[in-house]
Design a protein around this motif. Structure first.
Motif, PDB file in Angstrom:
ATOM      1  N   ARG A   1       0.834  -1.210   0.000  1.00 19.18           N
ATOM      2  CA  ARG A   1       0.000   0.000   0.000  1.00 19.18           C
ATOM      3  C   ARG A   1       0.867   1.258   0.000  1.00 19.18           C
ATOM      4  O   ARG A   1       0.640   2.188  -0.785  1.00 19.18           O
ATOM      5  N   GLU A   2       1.889   1.284   0.851  1.00 11.57           N
ATOM      6  CA  GLU A   2       2.749   2.461   0.951  1.00 11.57           C
ATOM      7  C   GLU A   2       3.524   2.700  -0.345  1.00 11.57           C
ATOM      8  O   GLU A   2       3.667   3.844  -0.807  1.00 11.57           O
ATOM      9  N   ARG A   3       4.023   1.604  -0.925  1.00 12.59           N
ATOM     10  CA  ARG A   3       4.767   1.734  -2.177  1.00 12.59           C
ATOM     11  C   ARG A   3       3.867   2.250  -3.295  1.00 12.59           C
ATOM     12  O   ARG A   3       4.257   3.094  -4.100  1.00 12.59           O
ATOM     13  N   MET A   4       2.645   1.765  -3.340  1.00 12.86           N
ATOM     14  CA  MET A   4       1.712   2.178  -4.377  1.00 12.86           C
ATOM     15  C   MET A   4       1.252   3.621  -4.193  1.00 12.86           C
ATOM     16  O   MET A   4       1.054   4.347  -5.169  1.00 12.86           O
ATOM     17  N   MET A   5       1.093   4.062  -2.961  1.00 11.27           N
ATOM     18  CA  MET A   5       0.688   5.449  -2.724  1.00 11.27           C
ATOM     19  C   MET A   5       1.764   6.411  -3.242  1.00 11.27           C
ATOM     20  O   MET A   5       1.448   7.448  -3.848  1.00 11.27           O
ATOM     21  N   LYS A   6       3.022   6.078  -3.042  1.00 13.13           N
ATOM     22  CA  LYS A   6       4.109   6.910  -3.558  1.00 13.13           C
ATOM     23  C   LYS A   6       4.096   6.911  -5.082  1.00 13.13           C
ATOM     24  O   LYS A   6       4.311   7.958  -5.718  1.00 13.13           O
ATOM     25  N   TYR A   7       3.849   5.755  -5.672  1.00  9.50           N
ATOM     26  CA  TYR A   7       3.837   5.643  -7.129  1.00  9.50           C
ATOM     27  C   TYR A   7       2.686   6.460  -7.732  1.00  9.50           C
ATOM     28  O   TYR A   7       2.873   7.173  -8.718  1.00  9.50           O
ATOM     29  N   ILE A   8       1.517   6.360  -7.135  1.00 14.72           N
ATOM     30  CA  ILE A   8       0.356   7.091  -7.647  1.00 14.72           C
ATOM     31  C   ILE A   8       0.598   8.595  -7.556  1.00 14.72           C
ATOM     32  O   ILE A   8       0.314   9.349  -8.494  1.00 14.72           O
ATOM     33  N   ALA A   9       1.121   9.045  -6.437  1.00 12.58           N
ATOM     34  CA  ALA A   9       1.380  10.475  -6.258  1.00 12.58           C
ATOM     35  C   ALA A   9       2.357  11.000  -7.317  1.00 12.58           C
ATOM     36  O   ALA A   9       2.223  12.127  -7.806  1.00 12.58           O
ATOM     37  N   LYS A  10       3.316  10.173  -7.697  1.00  9.33           N
ATOM     38  CA  LYS A  10       4.348  10.589  -8.652  1.00  9.33           C
ATOM     39  C   LYS A  10       3.890  10.433 -10.103  1.00  9.33           C
ATOM     40  O   LYS A  10       4.189  11.281 -10.956  1.00  9.33           O
ATOM     41  N   THR A  11       3.156   9.360 -10.394  1.00  7.77           N
ATOM     42  CA  THR A  11       2.892   8.970 -11.784  1.00  7.77           C
ATOM     43  C   THR A  11       1.495   9.343 -12.265  1.00  7.77           C
ATOM     44  O   THR A  11       1.281   9.602 -13.442  1.00  7.77           O
ATOM     45  N   PHE A  12       0.522   9.364 -11.356  1.00  7.27           N
ATOM     46  CA  PHE A  12      -0.867   9.650 -11.723  1.00  7.27           C
ATOM     47  C   PHE A  12      -1.355  10.866 -10.926  1.00  7.27           C
ATOM     48  O   PHE A  12      -2.112  10.731  -9.958  1.00  7.27           O
ATOM     49  N   PRO A  13      -0.936  12.056 -11.311  1.00  7.25           N
ATOM     50  CA  PRO A  13      -1.243  13.259 -10.519  1.00  7.25           C
ATOM     51  C   PRO A  13      -2.730  13.597 -10.453  1.00  7.25           C
ATOM     52  O   PRO A  13      -3.144  14.371  -9.584  1.00  7.25           O
ATOM     53  N   TRP A  14      -3.545  13.029 -11.349  1.00 11.90           N
ATOM     54  CA  TRP A  14      -4.973  13.326 -11.351  1.00 11.90           C
ATOM     55  C   TRP A  14      -5.786  12.248 -10.640  1.00 11.90           C
ATOM     56  O   TRP A  14      -7.000  12.168 -10.810  1.00 11.90           O
ATOM     57  N   LEU A  15      -5.090  11.446  -9.815  1.00 12.68           N
ATOM     58  CA  LEU A  15      -5.760  10.489  -8.938  1.00 12.68           C
ATOM     59  C   LEU A  15      -5.450  10.833  -7.493  1.00 12.68           C
ATOM     60  O   LEU A  15      -4.345  11.286  -7.170  1.00 12.68           O
ATOM     61  N   ASN A  16      -6.403  10.589  -6.615  1.00 11.38           N
ATOM     62  CA  ASN A  16      -6.160  10.751  -5.173  1.00 11.38           C
ATOM     63  C   ASN A  16      -5.181   9.665  -4.724  1.00 11.38           C
ATOM     64  O   ASN A  16      -5.434   8.475  -4.929  1.00 11.38           O
ATOM     65  N   PRO A  17      -4.042  10.012  -4.115  1.00 13.08           N
ATOM     66  CA  PRO A  17      -3.012   9.024  -3.782  1.00 13.08           C
ATOM     67  C   PRO A  17      -3.306   8.178  -2.550  1.00 13.08           C
ATOM     68  O   PRO A  17      -2.387   7.542  -2.008  1.00 13.08           O
ATOM     69  N   VAL A  18      -4.539   8.156  -2.105  1.00 15.70           N
ATOM     70  CA  VAL A  18      -4.971   7.247  -1.037  1.00 15.70           C
ATOM     71  C   VAL A  18      -6.039   6.323  -1.625  1.00 15.70           C
ATOM     72  O   VAL A  18      -7.026   6.811  -2.173  1.00 15.70           O
ATOM     73  N   PRO A  19      -5.854   5.007  -1.563  1.00 16.81           N
ATOM     74  CA  PRO A  19      -6.818   4.112  -2.217  1.00 16.81           C
ATOM     75  C   PRO A  19      -8.216   4.234  -1.624  1.00 16.81           C
ATOM     76  O   PRO A  19      -8.387   4.323  -0.413  1.00 16.81           O
ATOM     77  N   ALA A  20      -9.205   4.230  -2.511  1.00 13.81           N
ATOM     78  CA  ALA A  20     -10.602   4.320  -2.079  1.00 13.81           C
ATOM     79  C   ALA A  20     -11.154   2.954  -1.707  1.00 13.81           C
ATOM     80  O   ALA A  20     -12.004   2.840  -0.823  1.00 13.81           O
ATOM     81  N   ILE A  21     -10.694   1.914  -2.389  1.00 12.32           N
ATOM     82  CA  ILE A  21     -11.135   0.539  -2.139  1.00 12.32           C
ATOM     83  C   ILE A  21      -9.922  -0.363  -2.222  1.00 12.32           C
ATOM     84  O   ILE A  21      -9.048  -0.174  -3.077  1.00 12.32           O
ATOM     85  N   GLU A  22      -9.845  -1.365  -1.341  1.00 13.15           N
ATOM     86  CA  GLU A  22      -8.801  -2.375  -1.414  1.00 13.15           C
ATOM     87  C   GLU A  22      -9.448  -3.749  -1.390  1.00 13.15           C
ATOM     88  O   GLU A  22     -10.239  -4.071  -0.502  1.00 13.15           O
ATOM     89  N   GLU A  23      -9.118  -4.563  -2.385  1.00 13.62           N
ATOM     90  CA  GLU A  23      -9.586  -5.943  -2.462  1.00 13.62           C
ATOM     91  C   GLU A  23      -8.380  -6.863  -2.501  1.00 13.62           C
ATOM     92  O   GLU A  23      -7.237  -6.411  -2.359  1.00 13.62           O
ATOM     93  N   THR A  24      -8.606  -8.162  -2.680  1.00 12.02           N
ATOM     94  CA  THR A  24      -7.509  -9.124  -2.622  1.00 12.02           C
ATOM     95  C   THR A  24      -7.621 -10.139  -3.751  1.00 12.02           C
ATOM     96  O   THR A  24      -8.712 -10.594  -4.088  1.00 12.02           O
ATOM     97  N   CYS A  25      -6.478 -10.459  -4.347  1.00 13.06           N
ATOM     98  CA  CYS A  25      -6.385 -11.559  -5.300  1.00 13.06           C
ATOM     99  C   CYS A  25      -5.213 -12.448  -4.871  1.00 13.06           C
ATOM    100  O   CYS A  25      -4.381 -12.043  -4.053  1.00 13.06           O
TER     101      CYS A  25
END
Length: 389
Positions: free
Chosen positions: A291-315
């Motif tokens: 989760r922490e690694r992905m939040m950093k990635y989203i903040a850096k790479t997808f600036p038009w997304l909120n960098p905190v996940p709205a939903i978390e599921e599992t596979c």
């Protein structure tokens, strides 16, 4: 005639996407086929649940690239048979450094797959909602897109039954007695007999293989599935943004994403990695690092997304050491076929996997290089099989 007296041509154990596709192909070929599933359907205890998966023709390996050519035709056939849309052809954008994508471009050319190579500036111009490193290039795979996972799984199962197959859920196989006629015993007290058996058990593979004296080098991994909210509604809809694969985004692990479709205004972007788990105790691990690694990635790479996940599921992924599949006969019992180790990229391959496994059951030679998928590839050096045959 009681069910104990019936001898099926084939019994497929595991009604996930690979087992269901295989059962469908076998029944379509006129084989009397029984499909057994340990859990009550539908369920989320394996690797085939959920609404969507990425599809793509862009593969580095020649074998997969060749398989995907025929695979696309098989998905189209299934769509026509079930009369339901199973695929959104929004394209797939694969990005990385040039050295990584040169081989992918070679394979696409060899298989005459439509694509477009993109420079870094071209990607910035065409996809301003993604911020990528300056040295990145891209391949836009025109035949890529979104597979509707739950619908696809259900379509295989329903068509299987229309072709005369028998599906029984809530039947957990706990014992395998090999022989010319293989006997399977379930925890419900039932017993089933088949001339051939296909084991497609995902994360539960080694539990049952142990009964045959075989263990495969498989590692079960829990993958957190994240959905991120758009800051501007519709900015990542399928008509504006394709499926997305960043091949070397995070310490050598790829990151993949799908446009906002499953949940309104939410984009699915995930790390292709996670903690190792026991499939029976999948919640007993800490995945906060993902989760922490992905939040950093989203903040850096997808600036038009909120960098905190709205939903978390599992596979759940079931990985082989080289991330390639096992599609092979049991080393000792030729009428037991094993399908395992799909390593998080098997869903899209399900139609062609079903055909390959059906060929093996019927003693036909598959049309692809099967050396990639043999159990024996780990017999020498590196991580050996722990078989006691």
């Amino acid at each position: 005639m009681s069910k104990e007296d019936i001898i099926y041509d084939v019994i497929v154990v595991g009604a996930g996407i690979e087992g269901s596709s295989t059962a469908y192909q076998l029944a379509k070929r006129g084989q009397s086929t029984l499909l057994l599933e340990q859990f009550l359907l539908p369920h989320s205890r394996g690797s085939s649940h959920g609404q969507t998966r990425i599809n793509r023709r862009a593969y580095l390996q020649a074998t997969y690239s060749a398989m995907m050519k025929q695979n696309a035709e098989e998905w189209n056939i299934l769509e026509k048979e079930c009369g339901e849309k199973l695929y959104n052809n929004c394209g797939t954008l694969v990005v990385s450094r040039p050295s990584m994508l040169e081989g992918v471009e070679t394979r696409l050319n060899a298989n005459k797959a439509p694509y477009r190579a993109l420079t870094g500036p071209e990607m910035k111009s065409e996809f301003p909602n993604v911020t990528l490193p300056d040295d990145y290039v891209g391949i836009y795979d025109y035949q890529g897109g979104i597979l509707f996972a739950d619908k696809s799984l259900r379509a295989f199962q329903e068509q299987f039954k229309k072709y005369g197959g028998t599906l029984r859920d809530g039947e957990q196989v706990h014992d395998v007695i090999p022989g010319d006629i293989v006997i399977l015993k379930t925890t419900t007290g039932n017993q089933f007999r088949g001339r051939n058996v296909v084991l497609a058990l995902g994360p539960y593979t080694n539990n049952l293989l142990a009964k045959t004296g075989l263990q495969l080098p498989l590692q079960v991994v829990r993958i957190p599935i994240f959905y991120w909210k758009e800051k501007v509604a519709g900015m990542y809809s399928p008509d504006k943004f394709p499926c997305f694969i960043d091949e070397t985004a995070s310490e050598g692990e790829s990151i993949y994403g799908l446009p906002s479709l499953e949940y309104p205004g939410l984009v699915k972007i995930c790390l292709h990695a996670g903690p190792v788990v026991d499939p029976h105790k999948r919640e007993d691990v800490d995945s906060t690092w993902v989760r922490e690694r992905m939040m950093k990635y989203i903040a850096k790479t997808f600036p038009w997304l909120n960098p905190v996940p709205a939903i978390e599921e599992t596979c759940i992924y079931t990985n082989s050491p080289d991330k390639h599949l096992f599609l092979d006969r049991h080393p000792k019992y030729e009428n037991i076929i094993i399908a395992a180790g799909f390593s998080g990229h098997g869903f899209k391959l399900a139609p062609i996997v079903g055909k390959i496994l059906s060929d093996l059951v019927q003693a036909k030679t598959p049309a692809f290089d099967m050396d990639w998928f043999k159990i024996s590839r780990f017999d020498k050096g590196g991580e050996n099989l722990s078989s006691k045959l």
